[in-house]
Scaffold this active site. Structure first.
Site, PDB file in Angstrom:
ATOM      1  N   ASP A  19       0.811  -1.224   0.000  1.00  0.00           N
ATOM      2  CA  ASP A  19       0.000   0.000   0.000  1.00  0.00           C
ATOM      3  C   ASP A  19       0.841   1.271   0.000  1.00  0.00           C
ATOM      4  O   ASP A  19       0.597   2.178  -0.790  1.00  0.00           O
ATOM      5  CB  ASP A  19      -0.949   0.014   1.205  1.00  0.00           C
ATOM      6  CG  ASP A  19      -1.990  -1.087   1.101  1.00  0.00           C
ATOM      7  OD1 ASP A  19      -2.573  -1.240   0.012  1.00  0.00           O
ATOM      8  OD2 ASP A  19      -2.203  -1.806   2.093  1.00  0.00           O
ATOM      9  N   ASP A  29      -5.551   4.669  14.491  1.00  0.00           N
ATOM     10  CA  ASP A  29      -4.196   5.080  14.115  1.00  0.00           C
ATOM     11  C   ASP A  29      -4.168   6.400  13.346  1.00  0.00           C
ATOM     12  O   ASP A  29      -3.266   7.210  13.530  1.00  0.00           O
ATOM     13  CB  ASP A  29      -3.497   3.962  13.331  1.00  0.00           C
ATOM     14  CG  ASP A  29      -3.126   2.783  14.234  1.00  0.00           C
ATOM     15  OD1 ASP A  29      -2.878   3.027  15.430  1.00  0.00           O
ATOM     16  OD2 ASP A  29      -3.084   1.634  13.752  1.00  0.00           O
ATOM     17  N   SER A  47      -4.816  -7.718   8.787  1.00  0.00           N
ATOM     18  CA  SER A  47      -4.119  -6.450   8.907  1.00  0.00           C
ATOM     19  C   SER A  47      -3.267  -6.543  10.172  1.00  0.00           C
ATOM     20  O   SER A  47      -3.779  -6.768  11.258  1.00  0.00           O
ATOM     21  CB  SER A  47      -5.131  -5.315   9.020  1.00  0.00           C
ATOM     22  OG  SER A  47      -4.463  -4.157   9.483  1.00  0.00           O
ATOM     23  N   ARG A  69       2.688   5.090  17.242  1.00  0.00           N
ATOM     24  CA  ARG A  69       2.289   6.218  16.370  1.00  0.00           C
ATOM     25  C   ARG A  69       2.936   7.534  16.780  1.00  0.00           C
ATOM     26  O   ARG A  69       3.424   8.268  15.930  1.00  0.00           O
ATOM     27  CB  ARG A  69       0.760   6.354  16.310  1.00  0.00           C
ATOM     28  CG  ARG A  69       0.017   5.094  15.860  1.00  0.00           C
ATOM     29  CD  ARG A  69       0.716   4.359  14.767  1.00  0.00           C
ATOM     30  NE  ARG A  69       0.022   3.158  14.317  1.00  0.00           N
ATOM     31  CZ  ARG A  69       0.579   2.227  13.555  1.00  0.00           C
ATOM     32  NH1 ARG A  69       1.842   2.348  13.171  1.00  0.00           N
ATOM     33  NH2 ARG A  69      -0.103   1.183  13.163  1.00  0.00           N
TER      34      ARG A  69
HETATM   35  N1  ARG Z   1      -6.814  -1.743  17.550  1.00  0.00           N
HETATM   36  C1  ARG Z   1      -5.466  -1.553  17.937  1.00  0.00           C
HETATM   37  C2  ARG Z   1      -5.233  -0.115  18.325  1.00  0.00           C
HETATM   38  O1  ARG Z   1      -6.027   0.696  18.018  1.00  0.00           O
HETATM   39  C3  ARG Z   1      -4.476  -2.039  16.917  1.00  0.00           C
HETATM   40  C4  ARG Z   1      -4.465  -1.369  15.601  1.00  0.00           C
HETATM   41  C5  ARG Z   1      -3.404  -1.994  14.765  1.00  0.00           C
HETATM   42  N2  ARG Z   1      -3.404  -1.605  13.401  1.00  0.00           N
HETATM   43  C6  ARG Z   1      -3.481  -2.486  12.403  1.00  0.00           C
HETATM   44  N3  ARG Z   1      -3.382  -2.025  11.196  1.00  0.00           N
HETATM   45  N4  ARG Z   1      -3.655  -3.749  12.601  1.00  0.00           N
HETATM   46  O2  ARG Z   1      -4.272   0.219  18.952  1.00  0.00           O
END
Ligand code: ARG
Length: 414
Positions: free
Chosen positions: A14, A124, A175, A95
């Site tokens: 991506d 995110d 993912s 992040r």
């Molecule tokens: N739900 C988790 C969070 O908000 C993990 C997100 C992870 N991202 C992903 N693309 N799998 O911290």
């Protein structure tokens, strides 16, 4: 001069396609930025070269592993941060550190905009953009998947028609986001919350049902930071990595939960955080030994609020910083050793030892050597319970009884 956009680059399909996609959609030059937070996989140099081959005018890579471990994972450990009592904030803490490097690169390369690969449905995007706005208030943010209609199918088509040096056939149904603090897996068949996870979901942990022999580890903490494993000095990064291996081999730190996202969606998540969970378990126990009761009770409330702020993308916010100061101050005496058995999915505390312990053998013992004056307990209880006793006198006056206990009598007559 052309406008410049800094892109958070992972090296995957991506974001590799996003380089050309953004350039075509906006007419800007794209600078790829890859940040190593201990996600493993390809070398930074391979990732850098791929970004250039996909059309980036510059590619900046940063080894942020120690920075991430010291400045992001350690405060998370000191807060015993578990969102909804379970999730150790794996993605939520990466992040803000990635954002820091994106903003620094934007400054260095004269970019006006920062781009990231998040969708419009998750946490995110919020964490990136709130962090970026806070650290670089002049910067704009765009997300090609969310804002420029870059779908998965279009990405594959684009990569093939432009001959990009990136695999398009390897279909991963999930993912995944991972770093040294843990691994997050979502989507695919996991979206049916009745489905149990299959073996292929896991990577950091082995099946806890078939563990190797128990592994006993002694963790030394200095002011809430792990400094030694089994007496060997370690950096925070080394402590997390070694415990990822040792606790991971025992299947510790698997988490399967439905989670409340900031955007209002409930989502199914599988996490693996063997090192993080082992460290948090040990750190909590050392706090049990070294924090005064009221301080410990209040810290749990503060830790929970801290965790929610960080989950919600507020790493750089004033309140989060205030709470950091409180948590930091509580760690002054959180020093000593925890001995723990890692086995079959569990990290079990076996021993604790600390020069700054508040555990007093003389006060606690039921054997000889008792220094506690038990006669003072009576008066303490009389006064401690007095206000409730006065209120119960009032209840008896007004409605006859606090509790007529009739159901208890009925039960005992059966
Ligand atoms: N739900 C988790 C969070 O908000 C993990 C997100 C992870 N991202 C992903 N693309 N799998 O911290």
């Amino acid at each position: 001069m052309k406008e410049r956009i800094v892109l958070a680059y992972s090296g995957g399909l991506d974001t590799s396609v996003a380089i050309g996609w953004i350039a075509e959609a906006t007419g800007a030059e794209v600078i790829a930025v890859a940040v190593d937070v201990g996600q493993g996989g390809e070398s930074l140099e391979t990732v850098r070269q791929r970004a250039l081959d996909c059309g980036a005018v510059e590619a900046y890579v940063a080894d942020a592993r120690d920075e991430f471990a010291n400045e992001y994972c350690m405060p998370t450990l000191q807060a015993n941060a578990l969102y909804m009592d379970r999730y150790p904030l794996v993605s939520a803490i990466s992040r803000p550190v990635i954002s820091r490097h994106l903003v620094a690169a934007a400054k260095q390369f004269g970019a006006s905009t920062v781009a990231h690969g998040c969708t419009g449905k998750g946490n995110d995007q919020v964490r990136f953009e709130v962090s970026i706005q806070t650290l670089g208030p002049d910067l704009k943010c765009i997300a090609p998947v969310r804002d420029l209609a870059l779908t998965r199918d279009k990405a594959i088509e684009y990569a093939e028609s432009h001959n990009l040096p990136i695999e398009t056939t390897k279909k991963n149904p999930f993912s995944i986001d991972q770093n040294v603090w843990g691994r997050a897996v979502e989507t695919g068949f996991l979206e049916d919350i009745w489905n149990g996870p299959t073996k292929d979901v896991y990577d950091y942990t082995e099946d806890p049902a078939f563990p190797p022999a128990p592994d006993v580890v002694t963790i030394t903490f200095d002011q809430g930071i792990p400094t030694k494993l089994d007496g060997r000095p370690v950096t925070p990064l080394q402590a997390i990595e070694e415990l990822n291996r040792r606790a991971g081999a025992q299947g510790i730190g698997r988490i399967d939960m439905v989670e409340d996202r900031l955007v209002g969606i409930k989502s199914r998540e599988i996490y693996e955080a063997p090192g993080a969970m082992a460290l948090i378990t040990a750190h909590q126990e050392l706090e049990n030994v070294t924090l005064e009761r009221e301080q410990a009770r209040f810290k749990r409330t503060v830790g929970q609020r801290w965790t929610e702020l960080v989950y919600d993308g507020q790493w750089y916010s004033p309140l989060k910083q205030n709470l950091d100061t409180f948590i930091q101050d509580t760690q002054k005496y959180v020093s000593g050793e925890i001995r723990m058995e890692l086995h079959g999915g569990r990290a079990t505390i076996q021993g604790r030892r600390s020069d700054t312990s508040l555990y007093d053998f003389g006060l606690a013992t039921y054997d000889t050597g008792d220094t506690f004056d038990q006669s003072s307990a009576r008066g303490f209880i009389d006064i401690f319970g007095l206000s409730a006793k006065v209120a119960s006198g009032r209840d008896i006056r007004v409605k006859g009884a606090v509790d007529d206990l009739s159901d208890v009598a009925e039960l005992s007559n059966d």
